[in-house]
Design a protein around this motif. Structure first.
Motif, PDB file in Angstrom:
ATOM      1  N   MET A   1      13.860 -12.825 -10.524  1.00 43.61           N
ATOM      2  CA  MET A   1      12.804 -12.156  -9.775  1.00 43.61           C
ATOM      3  C   MET A   1      12.845 -10.663 -10.071  1.00 43.61           C
ATOM      4  SD  MET A   1      12.257 -12.024  -5.650  1.00 43.61           S
ATOM      5  CE  MET A   1      12.430 -13.781  -5.487  1.00 43.61           C
ATOM      6  N   GLN A   2      11.685 -10.071 -10.240  1.00 47.77           N
ATOM      7  CA  GLN A   2      11.683  -8.642 -10.568  1.00 47.77           C
ATOM      8  C   GLN A   2      11.532  -7.748  -9.347  1.00 47.77           C
ATOM      9  OE1 GLN A   2       9.632  -7.281 -13.912  1.00 47.77           O
ATOM     10  NE2 GLN A   2      10.825  -8.619 -15.206  1.00 47.77           N
ATOM     11  N   PHE A   3      10.777  -8.209  -8.389  1.00 42.57           N
ATOM     12  CA  PHE A   3      10.724  -7.450  -7.144  1.00 42.57           C
ATOM     13  C   PHE A   3      10.112  -8.280  -6.034  1.00 42.57           C
ATOM     14  CE2 PHE A   3       6.991  -6.276  -9.683  1.00 42.57           C
ATOM     15  CZ  PHE A   3       5.947  -6.542  -8.808  1.00 42.57           C
ATOM     16  N   MET A   4      10.312  -7.803  -4.798  1.00 40.76           N
ATOM     17  CA  MET A   4       9.719  -8.466  -3.637  1.00 40.76           C
ATOM     18  C   MET A   4       9.085  -7.400  -2.761  1.00 40.76           C
ATOM     19  SD  MET A   4      11.549 -10.549  -0.567  1.00 40.76           S
ATOM     20  CE  MET A   4      11.569 -12.280  -0.880  1.00 40.76           C
ATOM     21  N   LEU A   5       7.888  -7.675  -2.290  1.00 42.06           N
ATOM     22  CA  LEU A   5       7.201  -6.725  -1.415  1.00 42.06           C
ATOM     23  C   LEU A   5       6.759  -7.440  -0.143  1.00 42.06           C
ATOM     24  CD1 LEU A   5       4.770  -5.070  -4.019  1.00 42.06           C
ATOM     25  CD2 LEU A   5       6.977  -4.208  -3.254  1.00 42.06           C
ATOM     26  N   LEU A   6       6.881  -6.757   0.973  1.00 42.71           N
ATOM     27  CA  LEU A   6       6.317  -7.258   2.231  1.00 42.71           C
ATOM     28  C   LEU A   6       5.283  -6.248   2.677  1.00 42.71           C
ATOM     29  CD1 LEU A   6       8.949  -8.959   2.302  1.00 42.71           C
ATOM     30  CD2 LEU A   6       9.008  -8.569   4.749  1.00 42.71           C
ATOM     31  N   PHE A   7       4.087  -6.728   2.925  1.00 49.17           N
ATOM     32  CA  PHE A   7       3.080  -5.781   3.432  1.00 49.17           C
ATOM     33  C   PHE A   7       2.177  -6.471   4.447  1.00 49.17           C
ATOM     34  CE2 PHE A   7       1.934  -7.452  -0.725  1.00 49.17           C
ATOM     35  CZ  PHE A   7       0.703  -8.041  -0.496  1.00 49.17           C
ATOM     36  N   SER A   8       1.543  -5.629   5.248  1.00 47.40           N
ATOM     37  CA  SER A   8       0.732  -6.174   6.327  1.00 47.40           C
ATOM     38  C   SER A   8      -0.691  -6.409   5.848  1.00 47.40           C
ATOM     39  CB  SER A   8       0.708  -5.191   7.486  1.00 47.40           C
ATOM     40  OG  SER A   8      -0.037  -4.065   7.098  1.00 47.40           O
ATOM     41  N   ARG A   9      -1.466  -7.039   6.707  1.00 48.41           N
ATOM     42  CA  ARG A   9      -2.857  -7.297   6.357  1.00 48.41           C
ATOM     43  C   ARG A   9      -3.622  -6.004   6.147  1.00 48.41           C
ATOM     44  NH1 ARG A   9      -5.913 -11.349  10.169  1.00 48.41           N
ATOM     45  NH2 ARG A   9      -4.519 -10.376  11.670  1.00 48.41           N
ATOM     46  N   GLN A  10      -3.137  -4.939   6.777  1.00 49.05           N
ATOM     47  CA  GLN A  10      -3.802  -3.641   6.580  1.00 49.05           C
ATOM     48  C   GLN A  10      -3.313  -2.961   5.302  1.00 49.05           C
ATOM     49  OE1 GLN A  10      -2.373  -4.460   9.685  1.00 49.05           O
ATOM     50  NE2 GLN A  10      -4.408  -5.157  10.305  1.00 49.05           N
ATOM     51  N   GLY A  11      -2.436  -3.617   4.591  1.00 50.41           N
ATOM     52  CA  GLY A  11      -1.966  -3.045   3.338  1.00 50.41           C
ATOM     53  C   GLY A  11      -0.793  -2.100   3.507  1.00 50.41           C
ATOM     54  N   LYS A  12      -0.167  -2.079   4.695  1.00 56.13           N
ATOM     55  CA  LYS A  12       1.007  -1.211   4.882  1.00 56.13           C
ATOM     56  C   LYS A  12       2.252  -1.898   4.336  1.00 56.13           C
ATOM     57  CE  LYS A  12      -0.305   1.912   8.392  1.00 56.13           C
ATOM     58  NZ  LYS A  12      -0.277   3.284   8.261  1.00 56.13           N
ATOM     59  N   LEU A  13       2.964  -1.167   3.526  1.00 55.41           N
ATOM     60  CA  LEU A  13       4.165  -1.726   2.926  1.00 55.41           C
ATOM     61  C   LEU A  13       5.287  -1.734   3.970  1.00 55.41           C
ATOM     62  CD1 LEU A  13       5.252  -2.740   0.246  1.00 55.41           C
ATOM     63  CD2 LEU A  13       5.945  -0.416  -0.291  1.00 55.41           C
ATOM     64  N   ARG A  14       5.895  -2.881   4.166  1.00 54.28           N
ATOM     65  CA  ARG A  14       6.954  -2.975   5.180  1.00 54.28           C
ATOM     66  C   ARG A  14       8.339  -3.101   4.566  1.00 54.28           C
ATOM     67  NH1 ARG A  14       4.307  -0.539   8.921  1.00 54.28           N
ATOM     68  NH2 ARG A  14       2.692  -1.758   9.957  1.00 54.28           N
ATOM     69  N   LEU A  15       8.421  -3.618   3.375  1.00 59.52           N
ATOM     70  CA  LEU A  15       9.729  -3.728   2.720  1.00 59.52           C
ATOM     71  C   LEU A  15       9.485  -3.817   1.219  1.00 59.52           C
ATOM     72  CD1 LEU A  15      12.768  -5.769   3.775  1.00 59.52           C
ATOM     73  CD2 LEU A  15      11.838  -6.295   1.544  1.00 59.52           C
TER      74      LEU A  15
END
Lengths: 969, 169
Positions: B1-15
């Motif tokens: 895996m190269q990366f993992m992103l968590l973001f909200s429906r509003q497009g805010k990056l959480r992790l």
């Protein structure tokens, strides 16, 4: 509120996060952040020593701010301090900060490495894991240098805790990925492989990723893993769903480990040992059988985990490509998935079937699903699924179903998503050519393509149809008729006009017998499109007109009138004006014989690989089109007399149009390279030449004649490699301290270079960019190693495309092996014909002995001890020279690092001096070198000098390095 | 895996977790591009897409998108279950996890991820073992025991979406 802060709450942090969330605007947020940053800065700078908790809290706030997307330029030191705290959570936050915000500040790296070293040797497993996580997260070269030797030991030691082993395995994997040269498994190999047998499933799960990566690079050394992997897999596959306790996931035993085991096996050919192979086939059969069993749970997690293993097993079956029975079973299983209600499964089935289609054993089985796949192309709601369906249709296409598939793809094109149209067009064009039995079908297909998706038809596609028509006389009449009909549509795409102009200009005579397409009708039809077209198309049409004059003398007055009118002969576009003037002159002065010779039908194009295929491959990235497919394309292309050369207007009819180089700003795509000076070749002088000549016979001497209109004498330039350019040494000097850049540039050609070196091996990529709009033909390059260099350096040139299109760039790979130390640079000779003229130039290849440096870190004590050991006079070379550039410490450092040596800090007692150390790696020997550079920075500018001293165990090396380096500062 | 992103429906990056070396600028660019691409997709679409030369695997849990970038030979379905197992771990640790937990305890979310995945590969897939490691760490903490449930009153407005459990049905 449901949110719970477990463990150690940091109230201040929570309040700050809430504040940020309450900010109504971006400005308010920035204001709040700046306030916090000021606060933290003052705390960090304050006289009062902060306790660990506060330090942790502030570091955590900084981290939060950074993760919001703001820059953080302080706090690193405090974070590093936290690393040596003996409170776990403080240490943990410190490591997290370092992992997220690594800074290449060498001072800090040293401190961080120290803290890591302490934790690794603490024998406290939680601390060890934290340290290993940090190394794995940062994965920098400095860390690899510091720890790559230690971690394998931790990994295989008998008393290491399982959790530490897991972290160590993956940590090592990360280091291996970033610095493979530093991770040497050697003596550990067999013990690492045996981790596959570990009792602890977690250890196996982690270790297998490492083993897979190592096996890919060194399959021979790790091949004992195959039988271990098979028996591990077999035990998992045959276990009941509860046997593995917590490693069972939704009733599926160890899905992650199973997938990784199957993945590892894909690094190897089928096992040779019959028993092992039998056991593996049994596993694969069991996995396929399980797919048919009723699910043990309705949860999607259950079916996903189960199918993940199934797809990995199918990938292995396809990789082996030797068990027809399994291949067909796999295909049937995928066939079921094609109609599954889960979109994800349909997507994966289409994708996986694509690879099955290329196996001779399963190709027929895949073909039976054609209707389902066509249906998917028409009805899937998700474009990414439709894309997979189109890929599969392309992969399953052969002579038996080509007409159906091409027809379906064409009709899909009418509604296809914009994002995939261009690729679809390329695919249709390739299939139509590859499986054309009669060429009228091929011509129809391509003209349909242009009609339906003209905007997406790239030049390669329409060049190609023209090449094929020119090379096959049985289709020329049909092509002329069809294109004539297509042009009658009230609105037709400009690409159609191009094809029409070209084909009628060559073969209009074949349909001129019919009064409905008499010469004048043809001409009027073409000319009715003229004013709607862009300049390049108009230029092509003008060429078609002059060809008409030759084909149909009766059209001459009409066409001359068109050429003579102001909008042509005084056109503001140089190219159009020039063509109009030259063609008018040609048609009025030249005799019929001359006209017939100059405007003769185009000769067949030489056979070459289809340029469309190359384009598709480029578009999809390497690996997207299998080598197999390319080979096949070549073969089939051959049947068609296929040619890869561009039948662009410029080569077809020789208007001298070399004047406009393509304005592509970054010809080489080397962003790091020096700005390209794009001085256009002298367009003006060319025109003057044309006007000053009495007739059209010699439009311009020199570079841009291409044999049609020019009567320039054949080139008499010698074919022997030219002597090296006088500036080649200077060019070489530019590359002593860097590996990438522009090696050479003149008005025709730009040569970019990118190179990389490892140990005694190097790979260099040369990029030849054609700066003109005319192709270079017979482009050849050779490398020679004069004199003793022949036995010192082994240089291998990969072949380069003999044709470089105008504005295009070709790449050539050169492999270099350093056998022993050397001084001279190899010579690169480049020859090509531009227009009629032979170009012949020789450069020095930017390979110098320092490219094979391996940096060596050493302490001050070691450095001076070795320095003293190398005290014989011939081991030293020294030069005192004037500074050519300003004495900027950072620039000097960068250059010394670029040299390939390690720059040793705090070694020389005088902080102004620089000392470096490195070992030159050659096949025959290793040569240690020490360097000392002493600037007299205090002197007035203009009087600044350097003293450079090199000591080396080999005298020639010290001397050569001294020469090379003296030019750099 | 190269990366993992968590973001909200509003497009805010959480992790964000990166397993390959990239510059900050490149990371921001990738994040922007991917958030846009994924948010533009409709609910019933498939969870995989090709992006540059990578494969993207994503899944939405309540208000949060979990998005992983894997390489060509990696297995999409097992990656989907990596995401699920991570959500399970968060859920177990926080007790019915919601986006707010991840916002306010971002460091914990990173610690849990590090126990589960390292260098982009599964390190420990047993839920028990991962949580054991994290809880042991919690026990090791100093006695400055705040043990504060999120302070009432300090939460921002509009928390309803962010406070809904990721495992809501």
């Amino acid at each position: 509120m449901p949110a719970v802060s477990k463990g150690d709450g940091m109230r201040g942090l929570a309040v700050f996060i809430s504040d940020i969330r309450n900010c109504k605007s971006k400005e308010a947020e920035i204001k709040r952040i700046n306030k916090e940053l000021a606060n933290i800065r003052s705390k960090f700078k304050g006289d009062k020593a902060l306790d660990g908790y506060s330090k942790k809290k502030y570091v955590c706030k900084l981290l939060f701010i950074f993760l919001l997307g703001h820059d953080i330029d302080f706090g690193h030191m405090e974070a590093v301090n936290l690393l040596s705290s003996n409170k776990y959570t403080e240490k943990q936050i410190g490591y997290l900060f370092i992992s997220v915000l690594v800074n290449s500040n060498s001072e800090l790296i040293r401190l961080i490495n120290n803290a890591i070293k302490n934790d690794l040797s603490s024998r406290n497993p939680t601390f060890m894991c934290l340290a290993l996580h940090c190394i794995a997260n940062v994965g920098s070269r400095e860390m690899a240098e510091a720890f790559a030797g230690e971690i394998p030991r931790i990994l295989v030691a008998g008393d290491t805790m399982d959790s530490v082993k897991q972290s160590a395995a993956l940590c090592l994997l990360r280091l291996y990925r970033t610095s493979p040269d530093l991770v040497l498994m050697g003596e550990w190999t067999s013990r690492v492989v045996h981790l596959l047998n570990d009792q602890h499933m977690g250890v196996v799960t982690a270790a297998i990723s490492l083993i897979t990566c190592l096996s890919q690079k060194n399959p021979e050394e790790f091949k004992t893993c195959v039988s271990l992997a098979v028996s591990r897999l077999s035990r998992i596959v045959s276990s009941a769903s509860t046997d593995l306790q917590d490693y069972t996931y939704y009733f599926v035993p160890a899905p992650w480990l199973s997938c990784k085991l199957l993945r590892l096996l894909q690094c190897y050919p089928p096992p040779e040992d019959g028993a092992v192979k039998g056991r593996l086939v049994e596993c694969l059969e069991t996995i396929l059988n399980k797919a048919q069993e009723p699910p043990k749970s309705k949860k999607v997690q259950h079916s996903n985990a189960k199918n993940a293993i199934l797809f990995e097993a199918i990938a292995l079956i396809i990789h082996y490509d030797s068990e027809p029975n399994l291949l067909v079973r796999a295909c049937n299983q995928l066939g079921q998935f094609l109609q599954h209600r889960e979109t994800n499964l349909r997507y994966l089935a289409l994708e996986s079937m694509c690879t099955l289609a290329s196996s001779e054993f399963s190709h027929e089985a895949v073909k039976t699903h054609i209707e389902t796949v066509i249906n998917a192309l028409k009805t899937e709601r998700d474009v990414s699924v439709r894309q997979r369906a189109a890929d599969l249709l392309y992969a399953m296409c052969d002579r038996s179903n080509a007409k159906q598939i091409v027809a379906e793809m064409l009709s899909y094109l009418e509604t296809a998503d914009y994002s995939i149209r261009e690729e679809m067009v390329l695919k249709v064009a390739i299939l139509a050519e590859k499986y054309a039995v009669d060429y009228s079908w091929y011509v129809d297909t391509i003209l349909n393509l242009i009609r339906i998706a003209g905007d997406y038809v790239s030049e390669e596609v329409w060049y190609r149809v023209i090449q094929i028509v020119i090379n096959r006389d049985d289709v020329q009449g049909y092509a002329a008729k069809t294109v004539f009909e297509a042009l009658q549509a009230p609105a037709c795409h400009e690409n159609m006009v191009k094809v029409g102009g070209y084909i009628l200009g060559e073969f209009g005579n074949l349909i001129a017998g019919d009064p409905r397409s008499s010469p004048l009708v043809q001409f009027n039809l073409l000319h009715s499109k003229f004013h709607l077209c862009s300049v390049p198309t108009r230029a092509l049409l003008l060429s078609a007109y002059i060809k008409f004059i030759n084909l149909f003398p009766e059209t001459k007055p009409t066409i001359q009138e068109v050429l003579r009118c102001d909008s042509q002969i005084r056109n503001s576009d140089v190219e159009l004006q020039q063509r109009a003037v030259e063609y008018l002159k040609l048609s009025s002065i030249a005799s019929t014989d001359v006209l017939a010779t100059v405007l003769e039908e185009m000769p067949p194009f030489p056979e070459r690989e289809s340029s469309i295929l190359a384009k598709l491959k480029k578009k999809k990235g390497p690996g997207a089109v299998s080598g197999n497919e390319l080979e096949e394309g070549k073969r089939e292309g051959g049947e068609l007399n296929g040619a890869g050369e561009r039948p662009g207007d410029s080569s077809a009819i020789g208007a001298s149009n070399a004047s406009t180089p393509s304005p592509s700003a970054d010809l080489l795509g080397l962003r790091s390279a020096a700005p390209v000076s794009a001085a256009p070749p002298s367009a003006g002088s060319l025109l003057v030449d044309v006007f000053s000549e009495a007739g059209p016979a010699a439009p311009a001497a020199g570079a841009n004649d291409d044999g049609f209109l020019s009567s320039a004498p054949p080139s008499v330039v010698s074919e022997d490699p030219a002597p090296p350019l006088p500036e080649s040494d200077e060019l070489l000097n530019k590359f002593v301290c860097k590996n990438n850049g522009v090696l050479f540039e003149n008005q025709l050609l730009q040569i970019g270079v990118k190179s990389e070196y490892r140990q005694n091996l190097g790979r260099m990529y040369l990029f030849y960019g054609n700066k003109t709009s005319v192709q270079f033909v017979n482009f050849t390059t050779t490398v020679s190693c004069p004199g003793e260099l022949q036995s010192q350096l082994n240089v291998q040139l990969k072949p380069v495309d003999p044709l470089v299109e105008g504005g295009a760039q070709v790449q050539q790979v050169i492999n270099i092996e350093c056998l022993t130390v050397f001084s001279d640079a190899p010579l690169l000779n480049i020859k090509f014909r531009y227009g009629g003229a032979l170009q012949n130039l020789t450069l020095k290849l930017p390979v110098a002995i320092n490219k094979f440096f391996q940096p060596t870190e050493m302490s001050s004590h070691d450095f001076f001890q070795r320095w003293k050991q190398l005290s014989q006079p011939q081991q030293e070379a020294q030069k005192i020279f004037k500074a050519n550039h300003a004495m900027d410490t950072e620039v000097l450092k960068a250059k010394l690092l670029g040299l390939g040596t390690a720059l040793l800090e705090k070694v020389d007692p005088n902080p102004d001096n620089f000392v470096c150390a490195g070992v030159i790696q050659t096949k025959a020997q290793q040569v240690g070198c020490l360097l000392r550079l002493e600037p007299n920075a205090q002197a007035q500018p203009g009087e600044q000098m350097y003293r450079l001293t090199l000591r080396s165990s080999k005298d020639t090396v010290a001397k050569r390095l001294c020469e090379l380096l003296a030019e750099q500062f | 895996m190269q990366f993992m992103l968590l973001f909200s429906r509003q497009g805010k990056l959480r992790l964000q977790k990166w397993y390959v070396p990239l510059s900050d600028k490149e990371k921001k660019k990738i994040t922007r591009e991917l958030v846009q691409t994924v948010l533009a997709r409709k609910p019933k679409m498939c969870s995989f897409l090709e992006w540059r030369d990578l494969k993207i695997v994503y899944k939405r849990y309540a208000s949060l998108y979990f998005c992983c970038a894997i390489e060509d030979q990696d297995n999409e379905l097992i990656t989907l279950e990596i995401i699920h197992r991570y959500v399970e771990l968060l859920d177990k640790y926080f007790g019915s996890v919601c986006e707010l937990d991840i916002i306010f305890n971002f460091e914990k979310a990173y610690f849990i991820l590090d126990e589960f995945l390292l260098g982009g590969e599964a390190q420990e897939t047993s839920k028990k073992n991962v949580l054991k490691a994290i809880e042991q760490a919690d026990l090791l903490q100093e006695n400055l025991d705040f043990q504060i449930r999120l302070f009432p009153g300090v939460l921002g407005p509009n928390v309803s979406a962010e406070s809904s459990g990721l495992f809501q049905s």
